[in-house]
Scaffold this motif. Structure first.
Motif, PDB file in Angstrom:
ATOM      1  N   ALA A  95     -12.871  -2.929 -21.578  1.00  0.00           N
ATOM      2  CA  ALA A  95     -13.884  -3.925 -21.204  1.00  0.00           C
ATOM      3  C   ALA A  95     -13.281  -5.028 -20.337  1.00  0.00           C
ATOM      4  CB  ALA A  95     -14.514  -4.524 -22.462  1.00  0.00           C
ATOM      5  N   LYS A  96     -12.075  -5.451 -20.686  1.00  0.00           N
ATOM      6  CA  LYS A  96     -11.418  -6.502 -19.898  1.00  0.00           C
ATOM      7  C   LYS A  96     -11.127  -5.998 -18.487  1.00  0.00           C
ATOM      8  CE  LYS A  96      -8.008 -10.084 -20.079  1.00  0.00           C
ATOM      9  NZ  LYS A  96      -7.260 -10.925 -20.959  1.00  0.00           N
ATOM     10  N   ALA A  97     -10.692  -4.763 -18.374  1.00  0.00           N
ATOM     11  CA  ALA A  97     -10.455  -4.176 -17.047  1.00  0.00           C
ATOM     12  C   ALA A  97     -11.763  -4.100 -16.267  1.00  0.00           C
ATOM     13  CB  ALA A  97      -9.818  -2.794 -17.180  1.00  0.00           C
ATOM     14  N   TRP A  98     -12.840  -3.744 -16.948  1.00  0.00           N
ATOM     15  CA  TRP A  98     -14.158  -3.655 -16.301  1.00  0.00           C
ATOM     16  C   TRP A  98     -14.600  -5.023 -15.769  1.00  0.00           C
ATOM     17  CZ3 TRP A  98     -17.124  -0.180 -14.192  1.00  0.00           C
ATOM     18  CH2 TRP A  98     -18.460  -0.491 -13.915  1.00  0.00           C
ATOM     19  N   SER A  99     -14.187  -6.081 -16.422  1.00  0.00           N
ATOM     20  CA  SER A  99     -14.615  -7.422 -16.002  1.00  0.00           C
ATOM     21  C   SER A  99     -14.046  -7.815 -14.644  1.00  0.00           C
ATOM     22  CB  SER A  99     -14.262  -8.469 -17.061  1.00  0.00           C
ATOM     23  OG  SER A  99     -12.868  -8.643 -17.140  1.00  0.00           O
ATOM     24  N   THR A 100     -13.145  -7.008 -14.093  1.00  0.00           N
ATOM     25  CA  THR A 100     -12.569  -7.303 -12.777  1.00  0.00           C
ATOM     26  C   THR A 100     -13.266  -6.552 -11.643  1.00  0.00           C
ATOM     27  OG1 THR A 100     -10.899  -5.554 -12.914  1.00  0.00           O
ATOM     28  CG2 THR A 100     -10.304  -7.703 -13.847  1.00  0.00           C
ATOM     29  N   VAL A 101     -14.200  -5.651 -11.950  1.00  0.00           N
ATOM     30  CA  VAL A 101     -14.912  -4.926 -10.884  1.00  0.00           C
ATOM     31  C   VAL A 101     -15.919  -5.852 -10.217  1.00  0.00           C
ATOM     32  CG1 VAL A 101     -14.602  -2.703 -12.065  1.00  0.00           C
ATOM     33  CG2 VAL A 101     -16.723  -3.969 -12.372  1.00  0.00           C
ATOM     34  N   SER A 102     -16.539  -5.371  -9.169  1.00  0.00           N
ATOM     35  CA  SER A 102     -17.497  -6.207  -8.436  1.00  0.00           C
ATOM     36  C   SER A 102     -18.601  -6.718  -9.355  1.00  0.00           C
ATOM     37  CB  SER A 102     -18.114  -5.416  -7.282  1.00  0.00           C
ATOM     38  OG  SER A 102     -19.026  -4.452  -7.788  1.00  0.00           O
ATOM     39  N   LYS A 103     -19.130  -7.878  -9.030  1.00  0.00           N
ATOM     40  CA  LYS A 103     -20.194  -8.483  -9.844  1.00  0.00           C
ATOM     41  C   LYS A 103     -21.408  -7.568  -9.940  1.00  0.00           C
ATOM     42  CE  LYS A 103     -22.925 -12.714 -10.313  1.00  0.00           C
ATOM     43  NZ  LYS A 103     -23.183 -12.465 -11.701  1.00  0.00           N
ATOM     44  N   THR A 104     -21.747  -6.889  -8.856  1.00  0.00           N
ATOM     45  CA  THR A 104     -22.898  -5.981  -8.858  1.00  0.00           C
ATOM     46  C   THR A 104     -22.721  -4.881  -9.895  1.00  0.00           C
ATOM     47  OG1 THR A 104     -23.242  -6.406  -6.513  1.00  0.00           O
ATOM     48  CG2 THR A 104     -24.319  -4.467  -7.430  1.00  0.00           C
ATOM     49  N   ALA A 105     -21.551  -4.263  -9.909  1.00  0.00           N
ATOM     50  CA  ALA A 105     -21.278  -3.200 -10.889  1.00  0.00           C
ATOM     51  C   ALA A 105     -21.192  -3.783 -12.297  1.00  0.00           C
ATOM     52  CB  ALA A 105     -19.982  -2.478 -10.542  1.00  0.00           C
TER      53      ALA A 105
END
Length: 134
Positions: A95-105
């Protein structure tokens, strides 16, 4: 006959108007709920939304326009679920890694966790439906 057909036409317009109002209200509710979960995810240090029973129902509701990775867990020390403790670390890292993807995603997919202590009602429902035990 003319009066009946005129009445049916008015009734049809009224029904269409109510139906479109219902869809608009539903779309507004979905947008409002999505914004709530976007805010909760953004305010979490690891991007995981901590759920209660009501939030679980909202995040998994039909008609939503987002996806969710959902963890049902029992992290309380009194429950002694060691696999839950181990998996939770990995779930939070993803989840923490996911929080670094683009805001749209990021704003269209959420990571959420429901602990047994916060959602016993949900766990009971899941157990009844799946005939499993936790």
């Amino acid at each position: 006959m003319y009066i009946i057909s005129k009445s049916l036409a008015v009734l049809g317009l009224l029904s269409a108007s109510l139906l479109s109002t219902s869809f608009a209200a539903s779309a507004d509710k979905i947008a409002e709920t999505r914004a709530k979960f976007q805010e909760l995810a953004a305010s979490s240090p690891n991007g995981v939304i901590k759920l209660n029973s009501a939030d679980f129902t909202a995040i998994t509701s039909p008609g939503r326009d987002w996806s969710v990775a959902l963890q049902l867990t029992a992290l309380g020390k009194d429950l002694g679920c060691q696999p839950c403790q181990t998996f939770d670390l990995s779930f939070r890292a993803v989840a923490k890694a996911w929080s670094t993807v683009s805001k749209t995603a990021r704003d269209s997919h959420f990571f959420a966790s429901l602990d047994f202590a916060d959602g016993q009602q949900v766990f009971r429902q899941v157990c009844k439906k799946k005939k499993t035990s936790f």
